[in-house]
Scaffold this motif. Structure first.
Motif, PDB file in Angstrom:
ATOM      1  N   MET A 130      -9.102  -0.368  -3.372  1.00  0.00           N
ATOM      2  CA  MET A 130      -8.605  -0.974  -2.009  1.00  0.00           C
ATOM      3  C   MET A 130      -9.395  -0.125  -1.006  1.00  0.00           C
ATOM      4  O   MET A 130      -9.721  -0.869  -0.058  1.00  0.00           O
ATOM      5  CB  MET A 130      -7.006  -0.908  -1.965  1.00  0.00           C
ATOM      6  N   SER A 131      -9.186   0.971  -0.901  1.00  0.00           N
ATOM      7  CA  SER A 131      -9.847   1.633   0.051  1.00  0.00           C
ATOM      8  C   SER A 131     -11.171   1.626   0.114  1.00  0.00           C
ATOM      9  O   SER A 131     -11.924   1.517   1.351  1.00  0.00           O
ATOM     10  CB  SER A 131      -9.333   3.220   0.291  1.00  0.00           C
ATOM     11  N   LYS A 187      -1.319  -0.694  10.028  1.00  0.00           N
ATOM     12  CA  LYS A 187      -1.551   0.552   9.522  1.00  0.00           C
ATOM     13  C   LYS A 187      -0.457   1.286   8.601  1.00  0.00           C
ATOM     14  O   LYS A 187       0.657   1.161   9.480  1.00  0.00           O
ATOM     15  CB  LYS A 187      -1.620   1.652  10.872  1.00  0.00           C
ATOM     16  N   GLN A 188      -0.659   1.504   7.476  1.00  0.00           N
ATOM     17  CA  GLN A 188       0.520   1.935   6.481  1.00  0.00           C
ATOM     18  C   GLN A 188       0.604   3.191   6.767  1.00  0.00           C
ATOM     19  O   GLN A 188       0.136   4.095   6.270  1.00  0.00           O
ATOM     20  CB  GLN A 188       0.097   1.300   5.041  1.00  0.00           C
ATOM     21  N   MET A 196       2.370   6.805  -6.666  1.00  0.00           N
ATOM     22  CA  MET A 196       1.596   7.604  -7.332  1.00  0.00           C
ATOM     23  C   MET A 196       1.886   9.274  -6.843  1.00  0.00           C
ATOM     24  O   MET A 196       1.898  10.304  -7.430  1.00  0.00           O
ATOM     25  CB  MET A 196       0.126   7.576  -6.379  1.00  0.00           C
ATOM     26  N   VAL A 252      -6.660   1.334  -8.635  1.00  0.00           N
ATOM     27  CA  VAL A 252      -6.351   0.411  -7.671  1.00  0.00           C
ATOM     28  C   VAL A 252      -6.443   0.825  -6.200  1.00  0.00           C
ATOM     29  O   VAL A 252      -7.198   0.019  -5.340  1.00  0.00           O
ATOM     30  CB  VAL A 252      -5.018  -0.324  -8.019  1.00  0.00           C
ATOM     31  N   GLU A 253      -5.651   1.781  -5.856  1.00  0.00           N
ATOM     32  CA  GLU A 253      -5.803   2.411  -4.639  1.00  0.00           C
ATOM     33  C   GLU A 253      -7.369   2.757  -4.031  1.00  0.00           C
ATOM     34  O   GLU A 253      -7.599   2.417  -2.858  1.00  0.00           O
ATOM     35  CB  GLU A 253      -4.842   3.513  -4.387  1.00  0.00           C
ATOM     36  N   GLU A 275     -11.854  -1.742   1.837  1.00  0.00           N
ATOM     37  CA  GLU A 275     -11.673  -1.750   3.209  1.00  0.00           C
ATOM     38  C   GLU A 275     -12.753  -0.980   3.973  1.00  0.00           C
ATOM     39  O   GLU A 275     -13.213  -1.759   5.031  1.00  0.00           O
ATOM     40  CB  GLU A 275     -10.432  -0.682   3.631  1.00  0.00           C
ATOM     41  N   LEU A 279      -2.590   3.308 -10.855  1.00  0.00           N
ATOM     42  CA  LEU A 279      -2.349   3.147  -9.703  1.00  0.00           C
ATOM     43  C   LEU A 279      -3.585   3.690  -8.662  1.00  0.00           C
ATOM     44  O   LEU A 279      -3.999   3.082  -7.658  1.00  0.00           O
ATOM     45  CB  LEU A 279      -1.164   3.792  -9.279  1.00  0.00           C
ATOM     46  N   SER A 280      -4.157   4.867  -9.093  1.00  0.00           N
ATOM     47  CA  SER A 280      -5.029   5.671  -8.317  1.00  0.00           C
ATOM     48  C   SER A 280      -6.566   4.711  -8.560  1.00  0.00           C
ATOM     49  O   SER A 280      -7.086   4.599  -7.242  1.00  0.00           O
ATOM     50  CB  SER A 280      -5.286   6.935  -8.908  1.00  0.00           C
ATOM     51  N   ARG A 322       1.022  -1.140  -0.107  1.00  0.00           N
ATOM     52  CA  ARG A 322       0.084  -0.028  -0.108  1.00  0.00           C
ATOM     53  C   ARG A 322       1.047   1.412   0.034  1.00  0.00           C
ATOM     54  O   ARG A 322       0.816   2.187  -0.713  1.00  0.00           O
ATOM     55  CB  ARG A 322      -0.888   0.038   1.365  1.00  0.00           C
ATOM     56  N   PHE A 333      -0.344  10.633   1.587  1.00  0.00           N
ATOM     57  CA  PHE A 333       0.695  10.171   0.632  1.00  0.00           C
ATOM     58  C   PHE A 333       2.195  10.678   1.087  1.00  0.00           C
ATOM     59  O   PHE A 333       2.288  11.926   1.485  1.00  0.00           O
ATOM     60  CB  PHE A 333       0.155  11.149  -0.387  1.00  0.00           C
ATOM     61  N   MET A 374      -9.249  11.810  -2.156  1.00  0.00           N
ATOM     62  CA  MET A 374      -7.740  12.136  -2.586  1.00  0.00           C
ATOM     63  C   MET A 374      -7.514  11.448  -3.574  1.00  0.00           C
ATOM     64  O   MET A 374      -6.900  11.864  -4.680  1.00  0.00           O
ATOM     65  CB  MET A 374      -6.792  12.183  -1.153  1.00  0.00           C
ATOM     66  N   THR A 375      -7.550   9.972  -3.585  1.00  0.00           N
ATOM     67  CA  THR A 375      -7.150   9.311  -4.739  1.00  0.00           C
ATOM     68  C   THR A 375      -8.101   9.513  -5.914  1.00  0.00           C
ATOM     69  O   THR A 375      -7.580   9.587  -6.943  1.00  0.00           O
ATOM     70  CB  THR A 375      -7.272   7.691  -4.461  1.00  0.00           C
ATOM     71  N   MET A 413       2.681   1.719  -3.370  1.00  0.00           N
ATOM     72  CA  MET A 413       1.495   2.357  -4.243  1.00  0.00           C
ATOM     73  C   MET A 413       1.452   3.890  -4.060  1.00  0.00           C
ATOM     74  O   MET A 413       1.500   4.614  -4.945  1.00  0.00           O
ATOM     75  CB  MET A 413       0.164   1.830  -4.241  1.00  0.00           C
TER      76      MET A 413
END
Lengths: 505, 160, 335
Positions: free
Chosen positions: B44-45, B58-59, A172, B40-41, B48, B37-38, A165, A438, B1-2, A168
């Motif tokens: 994913m969110s 937590k990333q 981005m 996918v992201e 979630e 990428l966006s 994650r 980000f 945001m994404t 990514m």
């Protein structure tokens, strides 16, 4: 060569030259500390003053100022989270969290000492490579430059925070920075890209307002939100003692500091890449020295190594940056380009002459870098306690001052009000980036390297057709880049393997 | 945001397609990567938050994080205030030029927002003004645009 | 008695009329004032150096000895500065700008963002002539332009982008003289010179003054030049002469026109005539100043005053080109 070496030192020790160097250092001290006001801009402003000087006086003056800027710029980065210079942004990432934890003294001690080590390294690098400088610089053609830029870009993966994650988001971020760097007149066809009819955007976005906005504004806003001093609610006592700790840290991780100095010098020697890149690559390298995933997670929260790396690199690139400038008349960066203007003003022509007829002068430049940094670091260490105490001043008092400095800094880079708008826009972007996790370092990397990568890709392809991909140096650098990129993942796999063999001690 | 990001990427790609090959190459490639990428992201969110397999870890970004110690409502108010002051500063400068805008801002901020005592406010205002004027105007002679209000006044005929 | 009264009044009247003139003769226009010289490019380049040189020596030749300062308003190759001085700056004779010599071309090509009419500026003149030459690496076997034309391999020339002389001059050579070239674009002219040292590039086109240090060093040698000449390259063939294509000749002439006003200085439209006269005179005198010439030589710059009328001739020449020529021109030349 040796007599030139000593001769250079003697030049610097002459009364006039030494005096001018001290003045230059004093100016550089403040320039570095003030965010936005850059070494390059100031060099341009100082040029009129050297009209009446002889070369032996002018260079200590100019270089005394310029080489010190990277050292004191780190101070602002650590204390306020605001980049004092374009080359000291990376120091914010770990330096500022340390200040927030109340360990400003330690961070400052570390950053100053590593800056000194870096500067001395850069100066010796310059001194000892002078004989082999020409073949060294000539060895890197357009394809190699492109690969090196790719190498720089792969640092994005290391700077991205961990996990798929994180990667990514980092990619981005980097892609976004890359796209922003493409704003302006395209080099290949003269087409105006993304300029929305604004003349201001013809040459793209200037790095200083972008950078100050991206990094400084969110910090300021956060400071306002917290309502406390920068150092939070930590007692005063701890700050001063930290300095010695910080200095010791530099030597505890000595080899890291040296390695990052090497990185700084190698990147500094190549025209165009410059300080923006060197600090991030060395930061990425510093994070790689973390042995576990948890350790790496600490970077960005105040790991002292994240301070040592960039601190050393942004100084060592100074000495190296002089190499192509002096030896070829090819400036290694914008500051160097202005320095070349100084050469002309003094009647000197940068190029092979400087390495033969004027070798003593060239060596005196080496000594200037070394001596001025020693002096400045000594001075700073004396005042460090006072400086660290700044972090305990109420946020409300700091904010207007800091905001003021940001605005002025952004304005003076181009004398254009539009820069202030850029500052605020990127301040907003920076804020959202931080909010939604980000990472910002990849953005800056993409921004610095984007257009450059494009230019070199096309010049390689135009010049060599497809053959450029097969050149030996290109392949070697590509291999290093790939290694850099996958290193974090390999490390994880490796750790798992080791952990799964508990009987091995 | 994404989502924002995805939209920007689409914009970039669409615009770039109009350009000659070389000019368009990089924007298109980078734009496409960003778009993928966006997406996918974003998915994913979405996954979630709609109660899919929640990831425990937590990333964290390797970057500065907004302080967590403050109550969110207060934080939001303060954030808006902070941005307000920043933008306000900008307008002060545009209207009054740096020369006047800077001390004005320092004074206003310290008094209104900081509720500092008069003495400190004035001292800092004066200090800031001297610093700015001394360094940039007297020593370095930096060109400063005249504020709009001032320009307006001149146009009417007041002032030099 | 009355008559004497009238004479007296008349004399008094005449005296009063002369009064302002005597006042003016007593206090020079520029006394105690500051002359701002704005540079439309970044610091460190040729325009910068010329502006600084002028700032240093001009006050000697301006009655009142004002202080002269250099300021930078970079961006859009000088367009931002040109727009600013055309639309915003007060025409009080206290601010002048050194603009890009391609200014009329930008206007002709209707480049985005042009908000001025080059002919309406108050022209002071140009401080130098900047001839364009193409140089190739000295160690290449080609000695003359004819040799180059006969070459079997294309020549790799470094350039900085299509909006730059380093690109435009060779493109015209390729189009109208059949020179086989491969234009490789670098981030800056410094990098392209480095590429030449590396033998990655074979040469570069550019202004003679910027290439002179490298020519003197022996790295490159000039082989062909544009119409405008500077001392040292008179004997080189001229691109316009070598082509038989009339359109080509016209386009090359247009490109070269700007070289005559290599370092143009202008003031806002409508600047006071006395100020303009003083400035023009000062520029013309300063170019002959021995100290300035010595210093200029150190920097390998040549200073030569080109009067305002000549510059305006160039501007009008470019702007008055018929549409179809302008269209052809824009195929090769971009701003």
């Amino acid at each position: 060569m040796w007599d030139a070496f000593i001769g250079g030192l003697l030049i610097n020790l002459q009364f006039n030259s030494f005096l001018y160097m001290l003045v230059g250092c004093a100016i550089g001290f403040w320039v570095g500390i003030l965010p936005g006001l850059g070494g390059g801009t100031t060099l341009a402003l100082m040029l009129p003053f050297i009209y009446k000087m002889s070369p032996e006086e002018a260079f200590p003056f100019l270089l005394g100022m310029h080489s010190v800027v990277a050292t004191t710029g780190d101070i602002t980065s650590v204390l306020f989270g605001i980049p004092g210079e374009a080359t000291t942004v990376a120091t914010i990432v770990d330096g500022y969290p340390l200040a927030k934890k109340g360990e400003a003294g330690r961070a400052l001690g570390a950053v100053l000492m590593s800056s000194l080590v870096g500067a001395l390294f850069g100066a010796s690098f310059l001194a000892f490579t002078i004989p082999i400088v020409r073949p060294l610089v000539l060895a890197f053609g357009s394809p190699e430059m492109f690969m090196l830029i790719i190498l720089g870009l792969t640092c994005i993966s290391t700077l991205s925070g961990h996990g798929k994650r994180g990667l990514m988001l980092g990619l981005m971020s980097g892609a976004f920075g890359f796209m922003i760097s493409l704003v302006g007149q395209d080099r290949q066809a003269g087409v105006l890209r993304f300029t929305f009819g604004q003349l201001y955007l013809w040459n793209g976005l200037s790095i200083i307002p972008v950078m100050v906005g991206l990094f400084a504004i969110p910090e300021i806003v956060d400071l306002a939100v917290r309502g406390t001093a920068i150092a939070g609610n930590v007692q005063l006592g701890k700050l001063g003692k930290g300095v010695r700790e910080g200095i010791k840290d530099t030597f505890r991780h000595f080899w890291l500091t040296v390695r990052c100095s090497i990185i700084g010098s190698l990147i500094g020697i190549l025209p165009g890449l410059g300080g923006g890149v060197a600090q991030w690559v060395s930061y990425a390298h510093a994070t790689q020295s973390a042995k576990t995933e948890e350790e790496r997670a600490n970077f960005g929260k105040g790991d002292i190594r994240g301070v040592l790396g960039p601190g050393a690199a942004n100084n060592s690139k100074e000495g190296a940056g002089l190499i192509p400038t002096v030896a070829f008349g090819i400036p290694a960066g914008s500051g160097m380009a202005i320095l070349m203007g100084a050469f002309f003003l003094l009647g000197l022509v940068p190029g092979p002459d400087m390495l033969t007829k004027h070798l003593k002068l060239t060596y005196s430049m080496v000594w200037t870098i070394a001596i001025s940094n020693v002096i400045i670091v000594a001075v700073c260490l004396l005042f460090i306690n006072r400086l660290a105490k700044l972090t305990t001043i109420r946020g409300n008092l700091m904010i207007p001052i800091v905001l003021l400095l940001c605005f002025i800094g952004a304005y003076t880079s181009n004398n254009d009000i539009a820069d202030l708008i850029v500052l605020m826009v990127f301040g907003g972007i920076g804020y959202f980036m931080v909010k939604y996790r980000f990472p910002r370092p990849p953005f800056i990397l993409g921004f610095i390297l984007g257009k450059l990568a494009e230019t070199y890709l096309y010049s390689s392809a135009t010049r060599y057709g497809a053959a450029w991909l097969l050149r030996p140096k290109v392949l070697i650098i590509l291999a290093i880049a790939v290694a850099f990129a996958v290193y974090p993942f390999i490390q994880k796999r490796f750790r798992k393997e080791v952990l799964s063999e508990p009987d091995k001690i | 945001m994404t989502l924002c990001f995805a939209l920007i990427s689409i914009g970039v790609i669409v615009q770039s397609l109009r350009w000659p090959f070389k000019t368009a190459l990089f924007p298109v490639i980078i734009g496409s990567c960003a778009l993928i990428l966006s997406i996918v992201e974003f998915s994913m969110s979405l996954y979630e938050t709609t109660g899919g397999r929640t990831k425990k870890k937590k990333q964290d970004a390797m970057d500065f994080k907004l302080s967590e110690g403050v109550d969110p409502a207060v934080a939001r108010l303060r954030t808006w205030t902070a941005f307000g002051w920043i933008i306000g500063f900008f307008f002060l400068i545009v209207l009054f030029s740096f020369n006047i805008g800077i001390p004005l801002f320092v004074l206003l901020y310290l008094k209104l927002h900081g509720k500092e005592k008069w003495l400190i406010s004035i001292l800092m205002t004066v200090g800031a003004w001297i610093f700015f004027w001394g360094l940039f105007i007297w020593l370095l002679d930096t060109p400063m645009p005249q504020g709009w209000l001032i320009r307006g006044l001149h146009a009417i005929g007041i002032g030099s | 008695m009355k008559r004497w009264g009238w004479v007296f009044a008349g004399v008094l009247f005449l005296d009063v009329l002369c009064f302002p003139f005597t006042i003016q003769a007593a206090a020079p226009f520029y006394e105690g004032k500051t002359l701002k010289i704005i540079v439309g490019h970044g610091a460190g380049g040729g325009y910068d150096r010329m502006a600084r040189l002028m700032a240093k020596y001009l006050p000697k030749y301006i009655p009142g000895k004002p202080v002269a300062l250099v300021e930078f308003v970079p961006g859009a190759s000088g367009l931002i500065a040109a727009n600013q001085i055309y639309n915003i700056t007060k025409p009080d004779g206290l601010t002048i700008v050194t603009v890009d010599r391609g200014l009329p071309i930008a206007q002709l090509l209707k480049a985005e963002g042009v908000r001025f009419d080059a002919a309406k500026f108050s022209w002071i003149g140009s401080a130098a002539v900047e001839a364009t030459v193409l140089c190739i690496r000295s160690d290449l076997p080609y000695k003359t332009f004819e040799d180059l034309l006969r070459a079997k391999e294309p020549l790799h020339l470094g350039s900085v982008g299509p909006a730059n002389t380093s690109h435009q001059f060779p493109i015209l050579l390729k189009e109208f003289l059949g020179l086989k070239i491969n234009l490789v674009i670098y981030p800056a002219s410094a990098e392209s010179m480095l590429a030449i040292e590396r033998k990655e590039a074979d040469g570069r086109a550019g202004s003679y003054s910027s290439l002179k240090p490298f020519i003197e060093r022996g790295l490159v040698r000039p082989v062909i030049r544009g119409r405008v000449v500077e001392s040292g390259i008179e004997n080189l063939p001229v691109d316009e002469d070598l082509t038989k294509d009339l359109k080509g000749k016209a386009i090359m002439a247009m490109r070269s026109a700007g070289d005559l006003m290599g370092r143009p200085f202008v003031a806002p439209p409508g600047s006071p005539p006395e100020a303009m006269a003083i400035l023009r005179e000062a520029f013309s005198k300063v170019a002959k100043d021995p100290e300035l010439r010595q210093e200029a030589e150190k920097f390998m710059m040549t200073v030569e005053y080109v009067p305002a009328e000549e510059c305006l001739k160039v501007v009008n020449f470019v702007l008055s080109q018929p549409d179809d020529i302008a269209r052809e021109f824009s195929k090769y030349i971009k701003f």
